[in-house]
Design an enzyme around this catalytic site. Structure first.
Site, PDB file in Angstrom:
ATOM      1  N   CYS A 152       5.310  58.912  38.727  1.00  0.00           N
ATOM      2  CA  CYS A 152       6.032  59.900  39.428  1.00  0.00           C
ATOM      3  C   CYS A 152       5.325  60.572  40.396  1.00  0.00           C
ATOM      4  O   CYS A 152       4.101  60.699  40.470  1.00  0.00           O
ATOM      5  CB  CYS A 152       6.480  61.003  38.266  1.00  0.00           C
ATOM      6  SG  CYS A 152       6.844  62.287  39.053  1.00  0.00           S
ATOM      7  N   ILE A 180      10.979  49.783  40.594  1.00  0.00           N
ATOM      8  CA  ILE A 180      10.149  50.752  40.883  1.00  0.00           C
ATOM      9  C   ILE A 180      10.605  52.469  40.624  1.00  0.00           C
ATOM     10  O   ILE A 180      11.833  52.568  40.411  1.00  0.00           O
ATOM     11  CB  ILE A 180       9.680  50.794  42.583  1.00  0.00           C
ATOM     12  CG1 ILE A 180      11.015  50.903  43.322  1.00  0.00           C
ATOM     13  CG2 ILE A 180       9.219  49.784  42.744  1.00  0.00           C
ATOM     14  CD1 ILE A 180      11.042  51.009  44.796  1.00  0.00           C
TER      15      ILE A 180
END
Ligand code: FMN
Length: 301
Positions: A127, A188
């Site tokens: 993140c 991703i």
């Protein structure tokens, strides 16, 4: 409706390779049940932390055109205990996404889901907009190794590790994950990005910086999956900018064994999941491809 494009990934038999990416939907069992019905091969939950997180204030998401968004939700979630109660009767193909700021967080969360009927876990190491969580952890290779080992000690279920474009090389992080016992890699996540409103002369998002998703990141996702599949033995789930069945095919040709869709669901709703599966089936039928594995990694030849 027939949504069968069977695929086995990391020992899991999925109905098809189209998986709902983490963070796109709420965390209720009823929405998961609807998604299972309309053809999702699997669902990844929003990332769950040990304790509840409020996340950032609005605005948390902004469209930047070209079917792309920047978001900084701040990993808002009700915490592991509450989510484990919510999904205690789950019977569908769910992966629980894990996020934390220290090693012990992860094993404590996994223990709460150990006896649930879920497929396994996805570890969010990528993140890009929450301090001391996600990417900051993903950039510390020793910590990545230790966290994965500590999770694997607590469960025999498969663990996918979600990597992104941080400070460390994505292939290096994925290799560390593989050597620590990860069963698969998801690539991703979103990429650090920003939008400024020229009228107010301020960043649009409350958190200023967020993560870019959608069409704009697809070529990066394809490149990462291609490079990862050259280097890894464990399977890869491709994610980033998938809007049509042809994007799915491109990711699989790059080396992905399955894919995840995120922003598309925000853009077109949950029925887009079933539509992608149906168009993918038509593509395979038209090309006389009886087993989808025939196209995985074909671009490496
Ligand atoms: C609003 C929003 C919330 C997200 N929340 C999470 C999250 O909690 N955990 C996670 O691993 N990824 C999260 N993501 C990233 C997506 O799972 C996905 O990796 C990314 O959006 C790229 O895929 P896409 O281009 O299909 O959206 C989020 C993305 C968006 C747009």
């Amino acid at each position: 409706m027939d949504y069968d494009i069977p695929i086995n990934i990391a020992g899991l038999d999925l109905k098809n390779p189209v998986i709902v990416a983490s963070g796109m939907l709420g965390l209720s069992q009823s929405i998961f049940n609807r998604l299972y019905k309309i053809g999702a091969g699997a669902i990844v939950s929003k990332s769950i932390s040990l304790l509840p997180r409020e996340g950032y204030r609005n605005p948390t998401i902004v469209s930047v055109g070209n079917m792309s968004y920047i978001n900084a939700v701040g990993l808002a979630n009700p915490g592991a205990e509450s989510f484990s109660t919510e999904i205690s009767k789950n019977n569908g193909p769910l992966l629980v996404s894990l996020v934390g700021s220290e090693k012990s967080d992860f094993s404590s969360i996994v223990k709460l889901f150990r006896d649930h009927k879920i497929l396994g876990f996805e570890l969010n190491l990528s993140c890009p907009h929450v301090e001391k969580m996600g990417m900051e952890i993903g950039d510390d290779l020793n910590l990545v190794y230790d966290i994965i080992q500590s999770i694997k000690k607590e469960t025999t279920k498969p663990l996918f590790v979600k990597v992104g474009l941080g400070k460390s090389d994505i292939v290096e992080v994925a290799n560390v994950a593989e050597s620590a016992g990860a069963d698969g890699i998801t690539a991703i996540n979103t990429l650090r990005a920003m939008k400024i409103d020229i009228e107010t002369q301020c960043p649009v998002l409350e958190n200023k910086i967020g993560g870019l998703s959608g069409s704009a990141i697809k070529p990066l996702g394809i490149r990462c999956v291609y490079e990862l599949s050259k280097s890894l033995k464990i399977p890869i789930i491709g994610c980033g900018g998938i809007m049509t069945y042809s994007d799915v095919v491109e990711y699989m040709m790059a080396g992905a064994s399955a894919i995840q869709i995120g922003s598309l669901i925000g853009l077109k709703g949950i029925c887009s999941v079933g539509k992608i599966v149906r168009s993918l089936r038509s593509y395979l039928e038209a090309g006389n491809i009886s087993d989808i594995r025939e196209i995985i990694g074909i671009a490496h030849r």
